[in-house]
Design a protein around this motif. Structure first.
Motif, PDB file in Angstrom:
ATOM      1  N   MET A   1       0.766  -1.467  -0.320  1.00  0.00           N
ATOM      2  CA  MET A   1      -0.386   0.420   0.280  1.00  0.00           C
ATOM      3  C   MET A   1       1.029   1.222   0.533  1.00  0.00           C
ATOM      4  N   SER A   2       0.777   2.472  -1.210  1.00  0.00           N
ATOM      5  CA  SER A   2       1.423   3.241  -1.035  1.00  0.00           C
ATOM      6  C   SER A   2       1.234   4.878   0.333  1.00  0.00           C
ATOM      7  N   VAL A   3       2.056   5.154   0.073  1.00  0.00           N
ATOM      8  CA  VAL A   3       2.322   5.826   1.798  1.00  0.00           C
ATOM      9  C   VAL A   3       1.453   7.186   1.408  1.00  0.00           C
ATOM     10  N   LEU A   4       0.322   7.579   0.047  1.00  0.00           N
ATOM     11  CA  LEU A   4      -0.274   8.497   0.219  1.00  0.00           C
ATOM     12  C   LEU A   4      -1.752   7.462   0.401  1.00  0.00           C
ATOM     13  N   ILE A   5      -1.616   6.192   0.332  1.00  0.00           N
ATOM     14  CA  ILE A   5      -3.317   5.936   0.344  1.00  0.00           C
ATOM     15  C   ILE A   5      -3.145   5.736   2.107  1.00  0.00           C
ATOM     16  N   LEU A   6      -1.997   4.962   2.522  1.00  0.00           N
ATOM     17  CA  LEU A   6      -2.006   4.642   4.294  1.00  0.00           C
ATOM     18  C   LEU A   6      -2.132   5.806   4.951  1.00  0.00           C
TER      19      LEU A   6
ATOM     20  N   LEU B   1       3.067   4.266   9.356  1.00  0.00           N
ATOM     21  CA  LEU B   1       4.104   5.872   8.524  1.00  0.00           C
ATOM     22  C   LEU B   1       5.390   5.465   8.821  1.00  0.00           C
TER      23      LEU B   1
ATOM     24  N   ALA C   1       4.383  14.378   2.101  1.00  0.00           N
ATOM     25  CA  ALA C   1       4.427  13.067   1.587  1.00  0.00           C
ATOM     26  C   ALA C   1       2.882  12.586   2.982  1.00  0.00           C
TER      27      ALA C   1
END
Length: 314
Positions: free
Chosen positions: A1-6, A37, A265
């Motif tokens: 899972m990308s950092v943005l979505i998380l 994160l 981010a």
């Protein structure tokens, strides 16, 4: 899972908790930032302070016209915490991460205990109100629900005595409108003792906010009720003044000290989702009772505190 979505998901959950319970966002935000994160505890506290500042300012604006804010009392209470908040904010980036994590775990456990205690108080209040209603109906069928009449009241005066109507707090729980018996009997503390206790409580709250990056509403409200004898609704509104001042002082100190490192981010999506989630949290609160939400949140905090302590010591 990308950092943005998380970051968006974590921020939304924190915002929902803030909107549904009226507090507790900082206590959830810091562990989410640290463990999900990968943000350092000190930097997570800085991000949390941004969330607390934004949400408390929004809530304060919403409460401003209700008459439930004692501005001077809140400002004086917060003034005692300004110096500790500044000192603790500077100390936060010089404290070992394990120490910060352990301190935060203890704070989360205390917050959970305070919430569970609040739900028990609310449960007892409802039982008293139910008993009062039954007694009123049995004694005088025409008497308003939720009151107990004295012998004089049976003659038609309808005097409210032992039980009082319950009022609903902003977080969904209920408390007796007349306050506790001890509060009504004791009244306000003597001036010397009252000033000393107020200063101590304000200093403690400021230090917690500065060091760990949480608003500390679960500490501020009981302190305003027990130390300054404010009614619950006024304590909740006034606590927002205290939280906002402490958060702004702590955040400004951290940024001025130059030790804070905010990853755009993570920071942007997390804070944005938290603020938006806080609005939807109001709808969540309307679908579930405040007691249910508080107990679920308290269980989550206890599990989180246990995990953090295991992570530090094992």
């Amino acid at each position: 899972m990308s950092v943005l979505i998380l970051a968006l998901l974590c921020g939304a959950v924190v915002g929902l908790a803030l909107g549904a319970l009226g507090g507790g966002g900082g206590v959830l935000a810091v562990p989410a930032l640290v463990y999900l994160l990968g943000v350092a505890p000190a930097d997570a506290g800085t991000t949390s302070l941004v969330i607390v500042t934004a949400t408390s300012a929004t809530a304060l604006a919403r409460h401003a016209g209700t008459g439930n804010i004692r501005w001077r009392t809140g400002a004086l209470f917060a003034a005692a915490g300004v110096a500790p908040a500044i000192g603790a904010s500077v100390l936060a980036h010089r404290t070992p991460q394990d120490v910060l994590t352990a301190a935060f775990a203890v704070l989360a456990a205390l917050a959970a205990a305070a919430m569970l205690r609040g739900t028990r108080t609310a449960h007892r209040t409802r039982q008293v109100a139910a008993s009062a209603t039954a007694a009123a109906r049995a004694t005088a069928p025409g008497t308003a629900v939720g009151t107990v009449v004295s012998p004089a009241g049976r003659s038609g005066r309808g005097v409210v005595t032992a039980a009082r109507a319950a009022t609903r707090r902003d977080d969904g729980t209920t408390v007796a409108a007349g306050g506790s018996a001890a509060t009504r009997a004791c009244g306000r503390p003597t001036s010397g003792e009252g000033h000393l206790r107020t200063a101590a409580a304000g200093a403690c709250l400021g230090a917690v906010t500065g060091l760990l990056g949480v608003g500390g509403g679960f500490l501020a409200v009981p302190a305003l009720v027990s130390v300054l004898r404010l009614p619950m609704r006024k304590a909740v509104g006034t606590s927002l003044v205290v939280i906002l001042i402490n958060s702004v002082v702590s955040l400004t100190t951290r940024l001025a000290a130059g030790g804070a490192s905010l990853d755009p981010a993570v920071f942007g999506p997390f804070v944005g989702a938290a603020i938006l989630g806080a609005w939807d949290g109001k709808r969540l609160a309307s679908k579930f009772s405040g007691v249910v939400l508080q107990r679920a949140f308290a269980a989550l905090l206890l599990a989180m505190a246990a995990f953090m302590l295991i992570d530090v010591f094992v």
